[in-house]
Design a protein around this motif. Structure first.
Motif, PDB file in Angstrom:
ATOM      1  N   MET A   1      -7.785 -18.338   3.713  1.00 13.23           N
ATOM      2  CA  MET A   1      -6.848 -17.949   2.662  1.00 13.23           C
ATOM      3  C   MET A   1      -6.980 -16.484   2.295  1.00 13.23           C
ATOM      4  O   MET A   1      -6.206 -15.957   1.530  1.00 13.23           O
ATOM      5  N   GLY A   2      -8.002 -15.809   2.824  1.00 12.67           N
ATOM      6  CA  GLY A   2      -8.210 -14.426   2.436  1.00 12.67           C
ATOM      7  C   GLY A   2      -7.118 -13.508   2.926  1.00 12.67           C
ATOM      8  O   GLY A   2      -6.805 -12.494   2.312  1.00 12.67           O
ATOM      9  N   GLU A   3      -6.527 -13.855   4.084  1.00 16.01           N
ATOM     10  CA  GLU A   3      -5.498 -12.961   4.634  1.00 16.01           C
ATOM     11  C   GLU A   3      -4.223 -12.974   3.798  1.00 16.01           C
ATOM     12  O   GLU A   3      -3.386 -12.075   3.924  1.00 16.01           O
ATOM     13  N   ARG A   4      -4.047 -13.952   2.906  1.00 17.19           N
ATOM     14  CA  ARG A   4      -2.831 -14.007   2.099  1.00 17.19           C
ATOM     15  C   ARG A   4      -2.880 -13.024   0.938  1.00 17.19           C
ATOM     16  O   ARG A   4      -1.857 -12.732   0.337  1.00 17.19           O
ATOM     17  N   LYS A   5      -4.086 -12.571   0.612  1.00 14.21           N
ATOM     18  CA  LYS A   5      -4.228 -11.655  -0.513  1.00 14.21           C
ATOM     19  C   LYS A   5      -4.159 -10.192  -0.098  1.00 14.21           C
ATOM     20  O   LYS A   5      -4.345  -9.304  -0.925  1.00 14.21           O
ATOM     21  N   VAL A   6      -3.918  -9.922   1.161  1.00 14.11           N
ATOM     22  CA  VAL A   6      -3.845  -8.541   1.623  1.00 14.11           C
ATOM     23  C   VAL A   6      -2.521  -7.931   1.173  1.00 14.11           C
ATOM     24  O   VAL A   6      -1.451  -8.508   1.402  1.00 14.11           O
ATOM     25  N   LEU A   7      -2.615  -6.776   0.538  1.00 16.79           N
ATOM     26  CA  LEU A   7      -1.414  -6.110   0.035  1.00 16.79           C
ATOM     27  C   LEU A   7      -0.815  -5.173   1.078  1.00 16.79           C
ATOM     28  O   LEU A   7       0.397  -4.945   1.092  1.00 16.79           O
ATOM     29  N   ASN A   8      -1.633  -4.570   1.913  1.00 20.33           N
ATOM     30  CA  ASN A   8      -1.145  -3.629   2.912  1.00 20.33           C
ATOM     31  C   ASN A   8      -0.741  -4.375   4.184  1.00 20.33           C
ATOM     32  O   ASN A   8      -1.441  -5.279   4.635  1.00 20.33           O
ATOM     33  N   LYS A   9       0.405  -3.999   4.695  1.00 18.40           N
ATOM     34  CA  LYS A   9       0.896  -4.618   5.930  1.00 18.40           C
ATOM     35  C   LYS A   9       0.723  -3.644   7.107  1.00 18.40           C
ATOM     36  O   LYS A   9       0.702  -2.422   6.907  1.00 18.40           O
ATOM     37  N   TYR A  10       0.648  -4.219   8.289  1.00 19.98           N
ATOM     38  CA  TYR A  10       0.479  -3.392   9.487  1.00 19.98           C
ATOM     39  C   TYR A  10       1.846  -2.947   9.995  1.00 19.98           C
ATOM     40  O   TYR A  10       2.769  -3.743  10.163  1.00 19.98           O
ATOM     41  N   TYR A  11       1.981  -1.625  10.209  1.00 21.85           N
ATOM     42  CA  TYR A  11       3.185  -1.057  10.796  1.00 21.85           C
ATOM     43  C   TYR A  11       2.812  -0.469  12.154  1.00 21.85           C
ATOM     44  O   TYR A  11       1.936   0.414  12.235  1.00 21.85           O
ATOM     45  N   PRO A  12       3.458  -0.912  13.210  1.00 25.99           N
ATOM     46  CA  PRO A  12       3.122  -0.374  14.549  1.00 25.99           C
ATOM     47  C   PRO A  12       3.531   1.088  14.662  1.00 25.99           C
ATOM     48  O   PRO A  12       4.357   1.578  13.895  1.00 25.99           O
ATOM     49  N   PRO A  13       2.998   1.802  15.641  1.00 25.09           N
ATOM     50  CA  PRO A  13       3.328   3.228  15.782  1.00 25.09           C
ATOM     51  C   PRO A  13       4.788   3.493  16.096  1.00 25.09           C
ATOM     52  O   PRO A  13       5.329   4.548  15.717  1.00 25.09           O
ATOM     53  N   ASP A  14       5.463   2.565  16.759  1.00 21.58           N
ATOM     54  CA  ASP A  14       6.860   2.785  17.128  1.00 21.58           C
ATOM     55  C   ASP A  14       7.832   2.241  16.085  1.00 21.58           C
ATOM     56  O   ASP A  14       9.005   1.998  16.392  1.00 21.58           O
ATOM     57  N   PHE A  15       7.345   2.020  14.832  1.00 17.58           N
ATOM     58  CA  PHE A  15       8.214   1.465  13.790  1.00 17.58           C
ATOM     59  C   PHE A  15       9.204   2.522  13.324  1.00 17.58           C
ATOM     60  O   PHE A  15       8.827   3.647  12.993  1.00 17.58           O
ATOM     61  N   ASP A  16      10.479   2.166  13.303  1.00 22.96           N
ATOM     62  CA  ASP A  16      11.548   3.065  12.870  1.00 22.96           C
ATOM     63  C   ASP A  16      12.371   2.351  11.796  1.00 22.96           C
ATOM     64  O   ASP A  16      13.122   1.412  12.109  1.00 22.96           O
ATOM     65  N   PRO A  17      12.239   2.719  10.496  1.00 22.23           N
ATOM     66  CA  PRO A  17      12.973   2.016   9.445  1.00 22.23           C
ATOM     67  C   PRO A  17      14.484   2.182   9.536  1.00 22.23           C
ATOM     68  O   PRO A  17      15.229   1.363   9.007  1.00 22.23           O
ATOM     69  N   SER A  18      14.956   3.233  10.222  1.00 20.65           N
ATOM     70  CA  SER A  18      16.401   3.424  10.335  1.00 20.65           C
ATOM     71  C   SER A  18      17.059   2.357  11.203  1.00 20.65           C
ATOM     72  O   SER A  18      18.272   2.151  11.133  1.00 20.65           O
ATOM     73  N   LYS A  19      16.288   1.679  12.028  1.00 18.89           N
ATOM     74  CA  LYS A  19      16.837   0.655  12.898  1.00 18.89           C
ATOM     75  C   LYS A  19      16.963  -0.708  12.209  1.00 18.89           C
ATOM     76  O   LYS A  19      17.519  -1.633  12.788  1.00 18.89           O
ATOM     77  N   LEU A  20      16.432  -0.783  10.966  1.00 18.79           N
ATOM     78  CA  LEU A  20      16.533  -2.055  10.248  1.00 18.79           C
ATOM     79  C   LEU A  20      17.982  -2.290   9.837  1.00 18.79           C
ATOM     80  O   LEU A  20      18.662  -1.368   9.362  1.00 18.79           O
ATOM     81  N   PRO A  21      18.468  -3.508   9.981  1.00 18.46           N
ATOM     82  CA  PRO A  21      19.858  -3.770   9.574  1.00 18.46           C
ATOM     83  C   PRO A  21      19.982  -3.739   8.053  1.00 18.46           C
ATOM     84  O   PRO A  21      19.117  -4.245   7.331  1.00 18.46           O
ATOM     85  N   ARG A  22      21.041  -3.108   7.557  1.00 18.77           N
ATOM     86  CA  ARG A  22      21.281  -3.027   6.117  1.00 18.77           C
ATOM     87  C   ARG A  22      21.992  -4.281   5.631  1.00 18.77           C
ATOM     88  O   ARG A  22      22.956  -4.723   6.260  1.00 18.77           O
ATOM     89  N   ALA A  23      21.489  -4.785   4.545  1.00 15.64           N
ATOM     90  CA  ALA A  23      22.135  -5.960   3.956  1.00 15.64           C
ATOM     91  C   ALA A  23      23.315  -5.490   3.121  1.00 15.64           C
ATOM     92  O   ALA A  23      23.154  -4.711   2.168  1.00 15.64           O
ATOM     93  N   ARG A  24      24.481  -5.922   3.468  1.00 18.37           N
ATOM     94  CA  ARG A  24      25.688  -5.532   2.727  1.00 18.37           C
ATOM     95  C   ARG A  24      25.911  -6.500   1.567  1.00 18.37           C
ATOM     96  O   ARG A  24      26.181  -7.688   1.777  1.00 18.37           O
TER      97      ARG A  24
END
Length: 252
Positions: free
Chosen positions: A1-24
């Motif tokens: 259950m310890g992993e559920r309390k982690v606040l920081n998430k892992y972002y891979p090196p090739d993560f590009d937020p502009s490619k995320l689809p926008r919710a209309r």
């Protein structure tokens, strides 16, 4: 259950937020929120009173075309706790308050009436001072006089507090005891004066006590009496003794 309390998430090196689809989302989309009633109201349908602090689920939406200094105004929809009639209200950022739009009426609040009266008086004063310099001077003079009176009252309260602060507890107890003793002594004196002032009427049926002085006066009366049982009219002392003797005979 310890992993559920982690606040920081892992972002891979090739993560590009502009490619995320926008919710209309629609412009006027309603969101469910839970809130507390900010004022006391009465339902227009059933007449039920809903008091300030009542918790309820509501639907929130943006009021299109209404803003105040760039602040968005929101509208809330909720239901009456008794008849489930819909009540609508919206925010009022200008007065830091809420406005009931439909379905209910706001209860009378004395502090709101006082604030409104103060605002009216302020507006009236500003309108009077707008083109009259003498009126403005009179108002400033009255304000300064009022401030001086308030400062004088504060100084008097401070001086009174300082005088009371110099009095110790022992002195206060001694003064209270002295006051109680004086009161008790005064009551005793009043009682004694009341007893002395009492006059017994219809005292003919009571036996009068003969004092030693009366006995001595009787003896002197016998010495000064003549052979007929009457005192000499030329002697004033004998007349007095005769009166005392007659009074004693009546009482006996």
């Amino acid at each position: 259950m310890g992993e559920r309390k982690v606040l920081n998430k892992y972002y891979p090196p090739d993560f590009d937020p502009s490619k995320l689809p926008r919710a209309r989302r629609p412009k006027n989309q309603q969101i469910k929120v839970r809130m507390m009633l900010p004022m006391s109201i009465r339902c227009n349908t059933c007449g039920n009173y809903i008091y300030k602090g009542t918790k309820f689920n509501s639907r929130k939406e943006d009021v299109i075309g209404e803003t105040y200094l760039g602040i968005q105004i929101f509208r809330f929809y909720f239901k009456c706790t008794k008849c489930s009639a819909e009540v609508t209200m919206k925010t009022d950022p200008q007065n830091s308050d809420y406005i009931v739009e439909s379905g209910a009426t706001r209860n009378f609040e004395p502090w709101r009436a006082e604030d409104e009266e103060t605002d009216k008086m302020k507006e009236k004063r500003e309108a009077e001072e707008m083109g009259d310099a003498m009126k403005s001077l009179e108002n400033r003079t009255l304000d300064s006089k009022r401030e001086m009176d308030i400062l004088a009252a504060l100084d008097e309260m401070k001086s009174m507090k300082s005088r009371h602060a110099t009095v110790s507890v022992d002195e206060m107890l001694e003064a209270l005891q002295r006051t109680a003793a004086d009161k008790e002594k005064r009551l005793e004196e009043e009682d004694e004066a009341l007893i002395k002032s009492v006059v017994f009427h219809n005292s003919d049926g009571f036996v009068r006590r003969i004092r030693d002085e009366d006995i001595e006066t009787e003896e002197e009366l016998v010495q000064f009496s003549n052979g007929h049982g009457e005192t000499s009219s030329s002697n004033p002392k004998g007349k007095r003794f005769q009166k005392i003797f007659q009074a004693n005979q009546l009482t006996l």
